[in-house]
Scaffold this motif. Structure first.
Motif, PDB file in Angstrom:
ATOM      1  N   ASN A   1      -8.580   1.919   6.634  1.00  0.00           N
ATOM      2  CA  ASN A   1      -8.918   1.861   8.055  1.00  0.00           C
ATOM      3  C   ASN A   1      -8.962   0.417   8.559  1.00  0.00           C
ATOM      4  O   ASN A   1      -9.152  -0.523   7.789  1.00  0.00           O
ATOM      5  N   HIS A   2      -8.787   0.269   9.881  1.00  0.00           N
ATOM      6  CA  HIS A   2      -8.890  -1.033  10.545  1.00  0.00           C
ATOM      7  C   HIS A   2      -8.009  -2.090   9.870  1.00  0.00           C
ATOM      8  O   HIS A   2      -8.470  -3.173   9.506  1.00  0.00           O
ATOM      9  N   LEU A   3      -6.734  -1.762   9.739  1.00  0.00           N
ATOM     10  CA  LEU A   3      -5.795  -2.692   9.105  1.00  0.00           C
ATOM     11  C   LEU A   3      -5.762  -4.027   9.838  1.00  0.00           C
ATOM     12  O   LEU A   3      -5.577  -5.086   9.223  1.00  0.00           O
ATOM     13  N   GLU A   4      -5.922  -3.979  11.155  1.00  0.00           N
ATOM     14  CA  GLU A   4      -5.832  -5.197  11.965  1.00  0.00           C
ATOM     15  C   GLU A   4      -6.972  -6.175  11.667  1.00  0.00           C
ATOM     16  O   GLU A   4      -6.876  -7.365  11.998  1.00  0.00           O
ATOM     17  N   LYS A   5      -8.028  -5.699  11.000  1.00  0.00           N
ATOM     18  CA  LYS A   5      -9.161  -6.572  10.669  1.00  0.00           C
ATOM     19  C   LYS A   5      -9.063  -7.146   9.254  1.00  0.00           C
ATOM     20  O   LYS A   5      -9.906  -7.947   8.854  1.00  0.00           O
ATOM     21  N   MET A   6      -8.037  -6.724   8.500  1.00  0.00           N
ATOM     22  CA  MET A   6      -7.894  -7.201   7.125  1.00  0.00           C
ATOM     23  C   MET A   6      -7.320  -8.615   7.096  1.00  0.00           C
ATOM     24  O   MET A   6      -6.526  -8.999   7.965  1.00  0.00           O
TER      25      MET A   6
ATOM     26  N   VAL B   1      -4.908 -11.519   5.234  1.00  0.00           N
ATOM     27  CA  VAL B   1      -3.570 -11.419   4.656  1.00  0.00           C
ATOM     28  C   VAL B   1      -3.657 -10.964   3.204  1.00  0.00           C
ATOM     29  O   VAL B   1      -2.886 -10.097   2.750  1.00  0.00           O
ATOM     30  N   MET B   2      -4.604 -11.529   2.439  1.00  0.00           N
ATOM     31  CA  MET B   2      -4.734 -11.156   1.034  1.00  0.00           C
ATOM     32  C   MET B   2      -5.115  -9.688   0.883  1.00  0.00           C
ATOM     33  O   MET B   2      -4.613  -8.988  -0.008  1.00  0.00           O
ATOM     34  N   GLU B   3      -5.972  -9.202   1.766  1.00  0.00           N
ATOM     35  CA  GLU B   3      -6.340  -7.788   1.729  1.00  0.00           C
ATOM     36  C   GLU B   3      -5.138  -6.903   2.048  1.00  0.00           C
ATOM     37  O   GLU B   3      -4.918  -5.869   1.397  1.00  0.00           O
ATOM     38  N   LEU B   4      -4.357  -7.292   3.034  1.00  0.00           N
ATOM     39  CA  LEU B   4      -3.174  -6.505   3.400  1.00  0.00           C
ATOM     40  C   LEU B   4      -2.193  -6.411   2.242  1.00  0.00           C
ATOM     41  O   LEU B   4      -1.774  -5.309   1.850  1.00  0.00           O
ATOM     42  N   VAL B   5      -1.798  -7.562   1.687  1.00  0.00           N
ATOM     43  CA  VAL B   5      -0.778  -7.527   0.630  1.00  0.00           C
ATOM     44  C   VAL B   5      -1.316  -6.860  -0.632  1.00  0.00           C
ATOM     45  O   VAL B   5      -0.579  -6.166  -1.348  1.00  0.00           O
ATOM     46  N   SER B   6      -2.616  -7.019  -0.923  1.00  0.00           N
ATOM     47  CA  SER B   6      -3.207  -6.379  -2.105  1.00  0.00           C
ATOM     48  C   SER B   6      -3.228  -4.864  -1.956  1.00  0.00           C
ATOM     49  O   SER B   6      -2.918  -4.127  -2.898  1.00  0.00           O
ATOM     50  N   ASN B   7      -3.588  -4.394  -0.778  1.00  0.00           N
ATOM     51  CA  ASN B   7      -3.652  -2.947  -0.568  1.00  0.00           C
ATOM     52  C   ASN B   7      -2.272  -2.302  -0.514  1.00  0.00           C
ATOM     53  O   ASN B   7      -2.078  -1.185  -1.012  1.00  0.00           O
ATOM     54  N   ILE B   8      -1.303  -2.987   0.083  1.00  0.00           N
ATOM     55  CA  ILE B   8       0.075  -2.465   0.063  1.00  0.00           C
ATOM     56  C   ILE B   8       0.580  -2.404  -1.369  1.00  0.00           C
ATOM     57  O   ILE B   8       1.199  -1.414  -1.797  1.00  0.00           O
ATOM     58  N   ASN B   9       0.290  -3.448  -2.150  1.00  0.00           N
ATOM     59  CA  ASN B   9       0.690  -3.461  -3.556  1.00  0.00           C
ATOM     60  C   ASN B   9       0.030  -2.327  -4.331  1.00  0.00           C
ATOM     61  O   ASN B   9       0.660  -1.691  -5.193  1.00  0.00           O
ATOM     62  N   LYS B  10      -1.231  -2.042  -4.011  1.00  0.00           N
ATOM     63  CA  LYS B  10      -1.950  -0.951  -4.673  1.00  0.00           C
ATOM     64  C   LYS B  10      -1.252   0.390  -4.415  1.00  0.00           C
ATOM     65  O   LYS B  10      -1.107   1.227  -5.312  1.00  0.00           O
ATOM     66  N   GLU B  11      -0.810   0.590  -3.176  1.00  0.00           N
ATOM     67  CA  GLU B  11      -0.087   1.816  -2.850  1.00  0.00           C
ATOM     68  C   GLU B  11       1.276   1.862  -3.528  1.00  0.00           C
ATOM     69  O   GLU B  11       1.700   2.900  -4.043  1.00  0.00           O
TER      70      GLU B  11
END
Length: 271
Positions: free
Chosen positions: A12-17, A19-29
């Motif tokens: 949730n709330h991708l816009e609040k993540m 850069v490190m959170e974004l790339v880490s979570n995409i990598n997790k998926e």
């Protein structure tokens, strides 16, 4: 059917993540993709076996798709003649809106049932060929119409979809139902679904062409001499395979016979 591909993202709330959170979570998926593919390897193997059979008999392979999946299939198709030295027209793509309009992103053509039928007829696809339909949702009208047309004409067909019990899977002979869960950005199937499609296209085309003798040991002995890098690679392959020590001698053979396979065949005749 439940459209798993349309379920809300686990994040949730991708816009609040950050850069490190974004790339880490995409990598997790993304890490889920290879594990999911492992579960459908028997279905992928059946598709590979059918394509190999049809190509050995002189038939052709057709990807049939729209959107991201269709465009990724074009990428697979265009690289095969140079990499494996096969003739153009063995692997083909039927893309919603036409392959010649690839860059126009004609997403509206996904809904055109008539376009799928027209393209199958235009290429005179028959029971001698194999068609693989590509649709993350499993409901794309263009792909569904193509599968139904294949059934009508007795054309063997498979599909790659990312929802269970879809109408496309119900209308083909060799379904691959790859379940990946919701996308990082809700409904954006260019992400995990697109990654999986590219991996499976690589798996299918590479396996088929290895089975058809286009690779020897682990080497691209039929690669076309498209640039200096490939010429050098081919020369070194020939030197290793034939036990040659003179680089210039090997290069002259490569340039004369245009690939490693033919140069090796020539060397066998003079031993």
């Amino acid at each position: 059917m439940e459209k798993i591909t349309e379920l809300p993202s686990l994040y949730n709330h991708l816009e609040k993540m950050s850069v490190m959170e974004l790339v880490s979570n995409i990598n997790k998926e993304d890490q889920k993709v290879a594990v999911a593919i492992q579960r459908v390897l028997p279905q992928i193997a059946k598709v590979v076996e059918m394509i190999e059979l049809k190509l050995r008999e002189g038939g052709r392979m057709f990807y049939l798709g729209a959107g991201s999946g269709g465009r990724l299939s074009v990428l697979d198709k265009v690289e095969l003649p140079n990499t494996y030295g096969i003739e153009h027209g063995i692997f083909n793509c039927l893309l919603a809106g036409g392959e010649e309009r690839l860059l126009e992103v004609l997403e509206a053509m996904e809904d055109s049932e008539e376009d799928a039928v027209r393209q199958l007829d235009l290429f005179e696809v028959s029971g001698s060929d194999f068609v693989l339909g590509i649709s993350a949702s499993g409901t794309t009208p263009y792909v569904l119409a193509g599968m139904k047309r294949c059934r009508e004409l007795g054309i063997p067909c498979g599909c790659l979809v990312n929802n269970l019990d879809s109408p496309i899977a119900a209308n083909c002979d060799y379904p691959i139902e790859l379940i990946l869960g919701p996308e990082f950005v809700t409904g954006s199937t260019r992400m995990k679904c697109g990654t999986a499609q590219k991996m499976i296209f690589d798996m299918i085309s590479t396996s088929v062409l290895i089975r058809l003798g286009k690779v020897e040991d682990n080497k691209m002995v039929n690669v076309r001499l498209i640039n200096n890098k490939v010429v050098d690679r081919s020369v070194r392959m020939l030197m290793e395979e034939a036990g040659l020590t003179d680089y210039e001698e090997a290069k002259q053979l490569i340039l004369k016979y245009q690939n490693v396979r033919k140069a090796l065949d020539y060397l066998k005749t003079i031993k």
